[in-house]
Design a protein around this motif. Structure first.
Motif, mmCIF file in Angstrom:
data_model
loop_
_atom_site.group_PDB
_atom_site.id
_atom_site.type_symbol
_atom_site.label_atom_id
_atom_site.label_comp_id
_atom_site.label_asym_id
_atom_site.label_seq_id
_atom_site.Cartn_x
_atom_site.Cartn_y
_atom_site.Cartn_z
ATOM 1 N N GLY A 199 -9.805 -0.492 -1.435
ATOM 2 C CA GLY A 199 -7.894 0.162 -2.341
ATOM 3 C C GLY A 199 -7.258 -0.021 -1.408
ATOM 4 O O GLY A 199 -6.110 -0.514 -2.014
ATOM 5 N N THR A 200 -7.790 0.573 0.124
ATOM 6 C CA THR A 200 -6.464 0.750 1.020
ATOM 7 C C THR A 200 -5.966 -0.595 1.190
ATOM 8 O O THR A 200 -5.163 -1.148 1.330
ATOM 9 N N LEU A 201 -6.858 -1.419 1.261
ATOM 10 C CA LEU A 201 -7.103 -2.436 1.624
ATOM 11 C C LEU A 201 -6.071 -3.678 0.679
ATOM 12 O O LEU A 201 -5.206 -4.592 1.140
ATOM 13 N N ILE A 202 -6.604 -3.210 -0.087
ATOM 14 C CA ILE A 202 -6.241 -4.722 -1.367
ATOM 15 C C ILE A 202 -4.578 -4.151 -0.997
ATOM 16 O O ILE A 202 -3.752 -5.203 -1.560
ATOM 17 N N GLY A 203 -4.170 -2.964 -1.256
ATOM 18 C CA GLY A 203 -2.985 -2.583 -1.435
ATOM 19 C C GLY A 203 -2.370 -3.335 -0.286
ATOM 20 O O GLY A 203 -0.872 -3.515 -0.177
ATOM 21 N N GLY A 229 7.616 1.194 2.555
ATOM 22 C CA GLY A 229 6.909 2.321 2.346
ATOM 23 C C GLY A 229 6.371 3.193 1.265
ATOM 24 O O GLY A 229 5.149 4.070 1.546
ATOM 25 N N PRO A 230 7.351 3.577 -0.201
ATOM 26 C CA PRO A 230 6.155 3.569 -1.197
ATOM 27 C C PRO A 230 5.059 2.786 -1.440
ATOM 28 O O PRO A 230 4.311 3.310 -1.701
ATOM 29 N N ASN A 231 5.431 1.197 -0.922
ATOM 30 C CA ASN A 231 4.077 0.665 -1.412
ATOM 31 C C ASN A 231 2.582 0.618 -0.224
ATOM 32 O O ASN A 231 1.533 0.818 -0.727
ATOM 33 N N MET A 232 3.220 1.668 1.022
ATOM 34 C CA MET A 232 1.897 2.359 2.459
ATOM 35 C C MET A 232 1.614 3.298 1.167
ATOM 36 O O MET A 232 0.765 3.085 1.245
ATOM 37 N N ALA A 233 2.522 3.772 0.718
ATOM 38 C CA ALA A 233 1.896 5.027 0.213
ATOM 39 C C ALA A 233 1.329 5.435 -1.050
ATOM 40 O O ALA A 233 0.089 5.520 -0.746
ATOM 41 N N VAL A 234 1.185 4.670 -1.480
ATOM 42 C CA VAL A 234 0.496 3.763 -2.744
ATOM 43 C C VAL A 234 -0.901 3.066 -1.713
ATOM 44 O O VAL A 234 -1.692 3.782 -2.844
ATOM 45 N N ALA A 235 -1.079 2.741 -0.906
ATOM 46 C CA ALA A 235 -1.921 2.118 -0.894
ATOM 47 C C ALA A 235 -3.125 3.216 -0.358
ATOM 48 O O ALA A 235 -4.395 3.131 -0.038
ATOM 49 N N LEU A 243 1.492 -6.410 2.178
ATOM 50 C CA LEU A 243 2.587 -8.101 3.040
ATOM 51 C C LEU A 243 2.350 -8.933 2.536
ATOM 52 O O LEU A 243 3.060 -9.928 3.788
ATOM 53 N N ARG A 244 2.063 -9.425 1.793
ATOM 54 C CA ARG A 244 2.802 -10.741 1.042
ATOM 55 C C ARG A 244 4.436 -11.055 1.003
ATOM 56 O O ARG A 244 4.493 -12.192 0.451
ATOM 57 N N ASP A 245 4.438 -9.718 0.617
ATOM 58 C CA ASP A 245 5.893 -10.051 0.692
ATOM 59 C C ASP A 245 6.687 -8.840 1.307
ATOM 60 O O ASP A 245 7.238 -7.223 0.698
ATOM 61 N N LEU A 246 7.005 -8.784 2.381
ATOM 62 C CA LEU A 246 7.793 -8.064 3.578
ATOM 63 C C LEU A 246 9.894 -7.980 2.988
ATOM 64 O O LEU A 246 10.434 -7.425 3.884
ATOM 65 N N SER A 247 10.041 -9.116 1.672
ATOM 66 C CA SER A 247 11.360 -8.888 2.326
ATOM 67 C C SER A 247 11.649 -8.581 1.599
ATOM 68 O O SER A 247 13.627 -8.130 1.964
ATOM 69 N N ASP A 248 11.891 -6.872 0.742
ATOM 70 C CA ASP A 248 12.352 -5.715 0.322
ATOM 71 C C ASP A 248 11.944 -4.926 1.622
ATOM 72 O O ASP A 248 10.665 -4.413 1.078
ATOM 73 N N PHE A 249 12.293 -4.488 2.260
ATOM 74 C CA PHE A 249 11.914 -3.267 3.329
ATOM 75 C C PHE A 249 12.077 -1.805 2.559
ATOM 76 O O PHE A 249 11.442 -1.548 3.469
ATOM 77 N N ASN A 250 12.789 -2.074 1.666
ATOM 78 C CA ASN A 250 12.823 -0.485 1.774
ATOM 79 C C ASN A 250 11.467 -0.383 0.555
ATOM 80 O O ASN A 250 11.350 1.214 0.534
#
Length: 266
Positions: free
Chosen positions: A162-166, A181-187, A171-178
């Motif tokens: 699940g973490t790898l999927i997240g 952090g939240p997306n990493m936390a969810v992963a 990583l497919r969309d790094l345009s929004d740097f803000n």
């Protein structure tokens, strides 16, 4: 009810929640709740185990969870005393008198052994039959223990999946740097779920079932040795001392043995 199991599981949950909210408030708990992560981790773990078992065995494995809350009905001291009583009956009235005593015993394993002895079965054959059944019982117990150990091993693995999927989606969309952090936390939540599933539920359940299996196997071994001793016509006092050797010194004292100064071992 086995209160230790209940207290342990509840205390683990409380401590986890306390660690999450300490200094931050209960509002942070929403950050630890993610349905897709739960679906991947819990669903994936259980379905992977289902793929390894037949459906009836899988359902039976799930049902064994309730066993950790049940206290054992076996009292080793009472069982030893029961065997001593049987040996006294056999010594006074003969082995055939044990058939009537067997009708008052609820333990099917012990009753079967008594009837084999009453029928005049060769002692080696009695041992072979009883030990075969004992091995069969232990095998069924180990299957149920293995069920929870399998889920415990699947939990962290599916959490990592699940973490790898997240991470891939992030990583497919790094345009929004803000949002990194939240997306990493969810992963990472899926990794947390996998660790929680393994170490909060599955490993403790497997350990408890192992303890119950060891206790039952010891009781059955005591019964086998007791019956064979009765069949051999040994003195009840000798039988008592032989059966007490299965117990730790501290437990032997509770059955009436004099304290010989030995330390109770684990």
């Amino acid at each position: 009810m086995d209160i230790a199991s209940l207290i342990g599981l509840i205390a683990c949950f409380v401590l986890m929640v306390f660690g999450m909210v300490f200094g931050k408030g209960f509002g942070v708990l929403s950050g630890f709740l993610d349905p897709p992560s739960a679906l991947i981790t819990f669903g994936g773990s259980f379905m992977a185990v289902l793929a390894s078992y037949k459906l009836p065995d899988f359902v039976a494995g799930l049902k064994t969870f309730t066993l950790i809350f049940k206290t054992s009905a076996m009292d080793v001291s009472d069982i030893i005393q029961k065997i001593i009583d049987l040996s006294n009956v056999a010594r006074k009235e003969g082995l055939l008198s044990l058939e009537e005593a067997a009708s008052e015993i609820d333990d099917d394993f012990l009753k079967k052994g008594i009837l084999l002895v009453v029928d005049g079965t060769d002692p080696e054959l009695v041992r072979a039959i009883m030990e075969t059944e004992l091995a069969s019982v232990e095998g069924r117990h180990k299957d149920k223990i293995g069920f929870w150990e399998a889920i415990a091993s699947m939990g962290p693995a599916w959490g990592m999946i699940g973490t790898l999927i997240g991470l891939i989606n992030m990583l497919r969309d790094l345009s929004d740097f803000n949002s990194i952090g939240p997306n990493m936390a969810v992963a990472l939540v899926t990794t947390l779920y996998g660790a929680v599933l393994a170490n909060w539920i599955c490993n403790p359940v497997a350990a408890k079932l192992k303890g119950k299996n060891a206790e039952e196997m010891m009781v059955k071994e005591i019964e086998v040795e007791g019956l064979l001793s009765i069949q051999a016509g040994e003195n009840p006092r000798v039988i008592e001392e032989k059966l007490k050797s299965f117990l730790a010194p501290g437990e032997r004292k509770s059955t009436g043995e004099d304290d010989l100064g030995g330390e109770a071992d684990g």
